[in-house]
Enzyme design. Structure first.
Site, PDB file in Angstrom:
ATOM      1  N   GLU A  56      -3.982  17.536 -11.249  1.00 61.05           N
ATOM      2  CA  GLU A  56      -4.404  17.967 -12.585  1.00 61.05           C
ATOM      3  C   GLU A  56      -5.898  18.240 -12.695  1.00 61.05           C
ATOM      4  O   GLU A  56      -6.570  17.728 -13.581  1.00 61.05           O
ATOM      5  CB  GLU A  56      -3.969  16.927 -13.630  1.00 61.05           C
ATOM      6  N   HIS A  99       9.411   9.143 -26.729  1.00 64.57           N
ATOM      7  CA  HIS A  99       8.359  10.042 -26.233  1.00 64.57           C
ATOM      8  C   HIS A  99       8.635  11.502 -26.625  1.00 64.57           C
ATOM      9  O   HIS A  99       7.742  12.191 -27.123  1.00 64.57           O
ATOM     10  CB  HIS A  99       8.228   9.893 -24.708  1.00 64.57           C
ATOM     11  N   HIS A 123       0.822  16.833 -25.836  1.00 66.06           N
ATOM     12  CA  HIS A 123       0.847  15.438 -25.395  1.00 66.06           C
ATOM     13  C   HIS A 123      -0.346  14.599 -25.845  1.00 66.06           C
ATOM     14  O   HIS A 123      -0.221  13.385 -25.966  1.00 66.06           O
ATOM     15  CB  HIS A 123       0.999  15.353 -23.867  1.00 66.06           C
ATOM     16  N   ARG A 140       0.813  -1.239   0.000  1.00 65.72           N
ATOM     17  CA  ARG A 140       0.000   0.000   0.000  1.00 65.72           C
ATOM     18  C   ARG A 140       0.836   1.274   0.000  1.00 65.72           C
ATOM     19  O   ARG A 140       0.376   2.339   0.397  1.00 65.72           O
ATOM     20  CB  ARG A 140      -0.975   0.025   1.181  1.00 65.72           C
ATOM     21  N   ARG A 144      -2.328  22.095 -14.228  1.00 70.06           N
ATOM     22  CA  ARG A 144      -1.303  21.092 -14.517  1.00 70.06           C
ATOM     23  C   ARG A 144      -1.444  20.555 -15.938  1.00 70.06           C
ATOM     24  O   ARG A 144      -0.462  20.130 -16.551  1.00 70.06           O
ATOM     25  CB  ARG A 144      -1.338  19.948 -13.492  1.00 70.06           C
ATOM     26  N   LYS A 172       7.868  23.418 -13.296  1.00 70.27           N
ATOM     27  CA  LYS A 172       7.022  22.260 -12.997  1.00 70.27           C
ATOM     28  C   LYS A 172       6.641  22.224 -11.522  1.00 70.27           C
ATOM     29  O   LYS A 172       5.491  21.928 -11.168  1.00 70.27           O
ATOM     30  CB  LYS A 172       7.730  20.964 -13.410  1.00 70.27           C
ATOM     31  N   ASN A 186       0.733  19.264 -20.441  1.00 74.77           N
ATOM     32  CA  ASN A 186       0.460  18.294 -21.498  1.00 74.77           C
ATOM     33  C   ASN A 186       0.412  18.943 -22.872  1.00 74.77           C
ATOM     34  O   ASN A 186      -0.096  18.344 -23.824  1.00 74.77           O
ATOM     35  CB  ASN A 186      -0.877  17.589 -21.224  1.00 74.77           C
ATOM     36  N   GLU A 224      10.836  18.113 -24.475  1.00 78.95           N
ATOM     37  CA  GLU A 224      10.139  18.507 -23.232  1.00 78.95           C
ATOM     38  C   GLU A 224      10.690  19.828 -22.696  1.00 78.95           C
ATOM     39  O   GLU A 224       9.971  20.579 -22.054  1.00 78.95           O
ATOM     40  CB  GLU A 224      10.273  17.422 -22.154  1.00 78.95           C
ATOM     41  N   HIS A 241       0.740  11.234 -27.370  1.00 80.28           N
ATOM     42  CA  HIS A 241       0.341   9.919 -26.839  1.00 80.28           C
ATOM     43  C   HIS A 241      -0.363   9.101 -27.915  1.00 80.28           C
ATOM     44  O   HIS A 241      -0.212   7.877 -27.985  1.00 80.28           O
ATOM     45  CB  HIS A 241      -0.561  10.089 -25.615  1.00 80.28           C
ATOM     46  N   LYS A 255       3.630  11.697 -11.142  1.00 75.61           N
ATOM     47  CA  LYS A 255       2.826  10.860 -12.039  1.00 75.61           C
ATOM     48  C   LYS A 255       3.568   9.548 -12.246  1.00 75.61           C
ATOM     49  O   LYS A 255       4.738   9.555 -12.651  1.00 75.61           O
ATOM     50  CB  LYS A 255       2.610  11.542 -13.391  1.00 75.61           C
TER      51      LYS A 255
HETATM   52  N1  GLY Z   1       4.236  15.332 -17.692  1.00 70.42           N
HETATM   53  C1  GLY Z   1       3.126  16.128 -17.347  1.00 70.42           C
HETATM   54  C2  GLY Z   1       2.858  16.198 -15.894  1.00 70.42           C
HETATM   55  O1  GLY Z   1       3.639  15.713 -15.106  1.00 70.42           O
HETATM   56  O2  GLY Z   1       1.842  16.707 -15.495  1.00 70.42           O
END
Ligand code: GLY
Length: 384
Positions: free
Chosen positions: A247, A276, A258, A131, A251, A237, A255, A195, A262, A153
């Site tokens: 998010e 990526h 992205h 957990r 946040r 960030k 993206n 990035e 993706h 994330k």
């Molecule tokens: N890579 C985008 C984020 O961490 O929100």
């Protein structure tokens, strides 16, 4: 977010402020071989398991283990295959089995030594093992240092799309050793740069201008330029994550490009054909092109973005990443699996210019189709 620069050691510390889950990102040189004291200050007990991949372990595991031994930190290592293909259920299960076999306890910690794949996989394993046990990010790629190792994330991929199974789970510490970047293959460094540019495009025009002038230094692996770029990105960030960890708002700006990226990666099947950061580069171009199609962003700004991405050798078209057969419907189908879909509507990160990104779910599908049509089938679009 607090930012301290220690000029003597040339080290920058950026704090991610998240109440009792706050942590430091330390950016500097020689941090892996000197990791002992940093780790000792955050470990609940001096026992860790390093999770790494074959490529990174060959370069960085021995010096890290020497540092751990010197600091009296008991350690084991688990090595996973390199590449995005490791972010799947089978590899997660194997990793959890190995961690349990090692009798990892709740007060032990996982050290994620590697790029985004290792960080996401090891971080997710840490989130669910017993957990939740502590984990520390030791990012060794540019992409991981400026983005994926910060902000909590963690995820694996599903057949339906990228990063669809995971958790928000913050590390206890991030040690970004820019010396590790000097052993990166040129293609990896360049992909990570995708990035880096993103942060300039979101809300920092001055940084974008600095990048236009200094990209060469970064891609040549100059430690000073790398340290500056990593620090700027981590500060940006940390500020966003500090105000919107899960998010529900801002946040999503991170993206930018992205949703498209993706979808491209899902189409490529995570087989290593497309990195990526390369998909992000194509996606950034698409986000700006769409913004211009919608009359939101002057075309000169979009051209400037595309020019910069091309100048550093990043792809801006699907043919350049080997996905020329892709159709608009297939692309849209992948995009509908995006985590930002709300009530079935796609959310887009668009821009009014360089450094002026914003979030909207008010984009007519027709406009997206038109942009994709031109991007995916440039020859026939030109004819029609
Ligand atoms: N890579 C985008 C984020 O961490 O929100």
């Amino acid at each position: 977010m607090v930012d301290r620069q220690d000029d003597a050691g040339g080290e920058t510390t950026v704090r991610v402020e998240l109440a009792n889950r706050s942590y430091d990102i330390i950016i500097g040189e020689g941090l892996l071989s000197g990791a002992g004291p940093y780790l000792a200050s955050v470990l609940a007990r001096p026992r860790v398991v390093v999770v790494s991949d074959e490529t990174v372990a060959a370069l960085h595991l021995a010096p890290l283990q020497a540092a751990l031994n010197e600091a009296g930190i008991q350690n084991d290592a688990i090595i996973v295959p390199a590449g995005e293909g490791s972010k799947n259920f089978a590899q997660l299960q194997l990793l959890l089995d190995q961690l349990l076999e090692l009798r990892v306890e709740r007060r032990d910690s996982i050290l994620a030594l590697g790029g985004g794949v290792v960080g996401d996989l090891a971080g997710f394993a840490a989130a669910i093992l017993r957990r939740g046990i502590d984990f520390i990010q030791l990012p060794t790629t540019l992409l991981a240092q400026v983005d994926s190792s910060v902000g909590g994330k963690t995820a694996i991929n599903a057949a339906q799309g990228k990063n669809l199974i995971g958790a928000f789970y913050q590390p206890r510490l991030v040690l970004a050793d820019v010396t590790a970047l000097s052993s990166l293959p040129e293609r990896e460094l360049r992909a990570g740069y995708g990035e880096v540019v993103k942060y300039g495009l979101i809300d920092d025009f001055a940084f974008f201008q600095w990048l236009e002038e200094n990209a060469g230094q970064i891609l040549a692996g100059a430690p000073g330029a790398l340290r500056h770029a990593v620090a700027v990105c981590c500060r940006a960030k940390a500020a966003i994550v500090g105000r919107d960890e899960r998010e529900s708002g801002d946040r999503a700006l991170l993206n930018l490009g992205h949703t498209f990226a993706h979808a491209l990666e899902a189409e490529a099947g995570y087989d290593g054909r497309v990195l990526h950061g390369e998909a992000v580069s194509v996606g950034l171009g698409m986000a700006f092109t769409l913004s211009t199609h919608l009359g939101l962003c002057p075309s000169q700004e979009t051209e400037r973005v595309l020019r910069h991405l091309s100048a550093v050798g990043l792809p801006t078209g699907v043919a350049q990443i080997g996905l020329s057969g892709l159709t608009v419907d297939v692309m849209l189908n992948h995009m509908r699996q995006d985590k930002k879909v709300t009530d079935g509507r796609l959310t887009f990160v668009l821009a009014r210019g360089i450094g002026q990104a914003f979030i909207t779910n008010d984009v007519a599908e027709g406009a997206v189709r038109e942009m994709l049509q031109a991007a995916l089938e440039p020859a026939s679009a030109a004819k029609g």
